[in-house]
Design a protein around this motif. Structure first.
Motif, short mmCIF file in Angstrom:
data_model
loop_
_atom_site.label_atom_id
_atom_site.label_comp_id
_atom_site.label_asym_id
_atom_site.label_seq_id
_atom_site.Cartn_x
_atom_site.Cartn_y
_atom_site.Cartn_z
N LYS A 472 0.83 -1.21 0.00
CA LYS A 472 0.00 0.00 0.00
C LYS A 472 0.86 1.25 0.00
O LYS A 472 0.56 2.23 -0.71
N ALA A 473 1.95 1.24 0.75
CA ALA A 473 2.84 2.40 0.77
C ALA A 473 3.48 2.61 -0.60
O ALA A 473 3.61 3.75 -1.07
N ALA A 474 3.87 1.51 -1.26
CA ALA A 474 4.50 1.62 -2.58
C ALA A 474 3.51 2.11 -3.63
O ALA A 474 3.86 2.92 -4.49
N ILE A 475 2.26 1.63 -3.56
CA ILE A 475 1.25 2.07 -4.53
C ILE A 475 0.95 3.55 -4.34
O ILE A 475 0.84 4.31 -5.31
N SER A 476 0.83 3.98 -3.08
CA SER A 476 0.57 5.40 -2.81
C SER A 476 1.69 6.27 -3.38
O SER A 476 1.45 7.32 -3.98
N GLN A 477 2.93 5.82 -3.20
CA GLN A 477 4.07 6.56 -3.73
C GLN A 477 4.06 6.57 -5.25
O GLN A 477 4.39 7.58 -5.88
N ALA A 478 3.67 5.45 -5.86
CA ALA A 478 3.67 5.34 -7.32
C ALA A 478 2.64 6.27 -7.95
O ALA A 478 2.79 6.65 -9.12
N ASP A 517 -7.87 11.29 -3.68
CA ASP A 517 -8.26 11.14 -2.28
C ASP A 517 -9.11 9.89 -2.08
O ASP A 517 -8.92 9.14 -1.12
N ARG A 518 -10.04 9.66 -3.01
CA ARG A 518 -10.89 8.47 -2.93
C ARG A 518 -10.05 7.20 -3.07
O ARG A 518 -10.25 6.21 -2.35
N PHE A 519 -9.12 7.22 -4.03
CA PHE A 519 -8.24 6.08 -4.26
C PHE A 519 -7.45 5.77 -2.99
O PHE A 519 -7.40 4.62 -2.53
N GLU A 520 -6.82 6.78 -2.39
CA GLU A 520 -5.97 6.53 -1.23
C GLU A 520 -6.79 6.11 -0.01
O GLU A 520 -6.33 5.29 0.79
N ALA A 524 -6.18 2.51 1.80
CA ALA A 524 -5.90 2.40 3.23
C ALA A 524 -6.79 1.37 3.91
O ALA A 524 -6.39 0.74 4.91
N LYS A 525 -7.99 1.15 3.40
CA LYS A 525 -8.94 0.25 4.03
C LYS A 525 -8.73 -1.22 3.66
O LYS A 525 -9.37 -2.11 4.25
N LEU A 526 -7.87 -1.51 2.70
CA LEU A 526 -7.65 -2.90 2.30
C LEU A 526 -7.03 -3.71 3.44
O LEU A 526 -6.11 -3.24 4.12
#
Length: 637
Positions: A472-478, A517-520, A524-526
């Protein structure tokens, strides 16, 4: 960033470009029928081609404007005995493209006794992508301990020196380096395609290349519908020198001169609109030339043709030689050696100029480099320009400082002996302007992140985080790679309580400017759930992406999975999934980029998924590398 407004006119009408291209090709075909004058045409064509090649840009590469007297390379002068230990270590950082040359030079240098300022010397070669190395050089390689930072940097083109300096690295990177050898950046085509379009005999201009790539009917017009659309391969200009050359050529052809491209041209709205049109013909971008060539070879090895994957690709001569001798690489690091391909590549040198990758060596000036390391690095550069060093340059596929090739390299690569029209890369401000403009002009993405949330994603990795937390951290950064106008969405898959795809889509594919914002929040909820319905997930979401297929976008899925297909209830089979992907590939192609995450990932299946769609497989079986690997993957968009 926004897509180009429809009210901004392209500099040349796209339909007219296509019609002009068709007329040229039909005329070429008519000429080819006149068998009685083939011999005369061959003689005249050779003279004409030579004259056209001589009309390359006025900004020639240094090797072409130097004194015509050839350089007499001095012999190497190793020391009678090695200097005292401990040896001075020279860490030599190369690009992926020239890593073989640099490592071979280092091996030869280390094989002889060296004594510099009384100490022995050991050269340790390392490699990284050109764009990544430039970013790290700009900040002084701060992510590395001082004793692991490079002393010597040898990117494959001097453009990266200016990029690093303009980004704040002037205290670390000298303005100029010493070229060790060169490789021309050319248009490479499978030989059958090059012959069909006539470019093997009469090279095109860059304008011809981009107009042809825009023409959806080019192969139909030449009686080869089996080759589909014209597929032009380009690396990312933010990562690779060949990508820089492709983007600069696109701007230069739109501006009217590849040789005289300026930063003002890149800022021009009309020129920008035409470049945006050119980029629509790009299937997707890749990080290194090796990625494209590996896929082309895979297409042939699986019973097809390189034309199934590409019509032409912009690469350096050395990569053409590698491909033709049977060497490919999936990742730019690990080499695969096999028999030469049945259909080889033909290098084509556009008539209005081609950029020259000059492999400059610079001794870095950062605070971590001491005087002994400077002296030792300078001695290694000296060796590279000796008779012995230049022989290695030629033998590893490069032109030496006299622009001469090894005879066998030239033969296998079918490289031109003395091509005219070589261009030095433009000044740093032009390169930087192009880098900054690329997010605006590149082809937009229509991409879905598809994430495995099976129970094993709750396992911890070496960093202390769970697999899912790190992913999740890597996807958010990507997400930072994407710009306004890119359509990005998120789905996750597991199976629980007879729900074959829980939780499914959690953020619809839409403009990231509106939905980040919706994506992140959804990301986060996964949480980890249970089973791994891999085949069902790929089959289902590939169809959904195909339903929303947009020919002016890169239509793709980024699939991250840490395990094998496991379901509680009957589900889609592997054969059904692959049949779906192959069917879509010929109608509404969806690229499925696969990322094997952790040691238990089903690498073989993930590779088959990406191969079936013409996309690339990425290896994060060491889950601590997920940030770097996913960052590499998103350069495809």
């Amino acid at each position: 960033m926004r897509d180009a407004p429809e009210t901004v006119p392209a500099r040349r009408d796209r339909r007219r470009i296509r019609e002009e291209g068709r007329r040229r090709r039909r005329r070429a075909l008519w000429i080819g029928v006149a068998a009685g004058v083939v011999a005369l045409l061959a003689v005249g064509g050779a003279v004409t081609a030579a004259m056209l090649a001589g009309q390359g840009g006025t900004t020639a590469a240094p090797a072409e404007t130097a004194d015509p007297e050839p350089i007499v390379f001095p012999a190497d002068t190793p020391a009678p005995t090695p200097g005292a230990e401990p040896c001075t270590t020279v860490r030599a950082l190369s690009s992926f493209e020239n890593a073989e040359m640099v490592s071979t030079l280092a091996e030869a240098y280390n094989a002889e006794p060296r004594a510099v300022d009384g100490s022995c010397v050991t050269v340790v070669p390392t490699r990284d992508k050109s764009g990544v190395a430039a970013e790290e050089a700009a900040v002084g390689f701060t992510e590395l301990p001082e004793d692991e930072r490079p002393t010597l940097w040898i990117p494959d083109a001097n453009s990266w020196l200016g990029t690093a300096r303009e980004a704040g690295g002037s205290a670390n990177v000298p303005e100029e380096g010493e070229s060790l050898g060169s490789s021309d950046i050319v248009l490479a085509m499978p030989e059958e395609l090059a012959a069909a379009i006539g470019w093997d005999d009469e090279p095109p201009s860059w304008s011809d290349v981009f107009a042809t790539a825009d023409d959806e009917e080019v192969w139909n017009d030449l009686d080869h519908p089996e080759w589909g659309e014209f597929k032009l391969g380009k690396t990312s200009p933010l990562v690779a020198s060949s990508g820089e050359a492709a983007m600069l050529a696109s701007y230069g052809s739109a501006a009217g001169s590849v040789a005289e491209l300026s930063a003002d041209d890149i800022a021009d709205d009309e020129i920008t609109a035409e470049v945006q049109e050119h980029e629509l013909a790009t299937s997707h971008y890749m990080a290194t030339p090796e990625h494209f060539l590996w896929h082309a070879r895979q297409a042939e090895d699986q019973g097809g043709s390189p034309a199934d994957f590409l019509s032409a690709v912009i690469v350096d001569e050395k990569s053409v030689w590698d491909y033709n001798r049977g060497i490919t690489s999936r990742d730019g690091v690990n080499r695969i050696e096999s028999e030469p391909p049945a259909e080889q590549l033909v290098p084509i040198y556009p008539t209005d100029g081609f950029y020259v990758a000059d492999n400059p060596a610079v001794v870095l000036t950062g605070a971590w480099v001491d005087d002994a390391e400077v002296a030792a690095a300078e001695d290694f550069v000296r060796f590279a320009t000796t008779e012995e060093g230049q022989a290695i340059v030629r033998e590893t596929g490069y032109r030496d400082l006299n622009r001469e090739l090894d005879a066998e390299v030239a033969s296998v690569g079918t490289l031109a002996e003395a091509p005219r029209g070589g261009l030095a890369f433009p000044e740093p401000q032009v390169i930087v302007a192009m880098h900054e403009a690329f997010p605006e002009v590149r082809k937009r993405a229509n991409v879905l992140f598809l994430v495995d949330v099976s129970g094993s994603m709750g396992n911890k990795i070496a960093t202390g985080a769970t697999k899912l937390e790190a992913a999740k951290a890597a996807i958010s950064q990507a997400l930072d790679h994407f710009a306004d106008g890119d359509h990005v969405g998120l789905a996750a898959f597991s199976e629980v309580d007879a729900n074959p795809l829980a939780p499914g889509e959690v953020s619809a594919v839409d403009d990231i400017a509106d939905t980040r914002d919706r994506f992140e929040a959804a990301l986060a909820k996964l949480v980890p759930i249970e089973w791994t319905p891999l085949y069902e997930a790929v089959d289902t979401f590939a169809k959904r992406q195909a339903d929303d297929y947009d020919p002016d976008r890169i239509n793709a899925i980024v699939l991250l999975s840490d395990g094998k297909n496991e379901t509680e209830a009957p589900s889609t089979t592997s054969a059904q999934m692959l049949a779906t992907l192959e069917g879509l590939h010929h109608s509404t192609p969806v690229l499925v980029f696969t990322l094997a995450y952790g040691a238990d990932a089903d690498v073989k299946t993930l590779q088959s998924i990406s191969s079936a769609t013409g996309a690339h497989f990425y290896d994060a079986t060491d889950p601590t590398e997920i940030d770097e690997v996913l960052g590499d993957l998103v350069t495809s968009f």
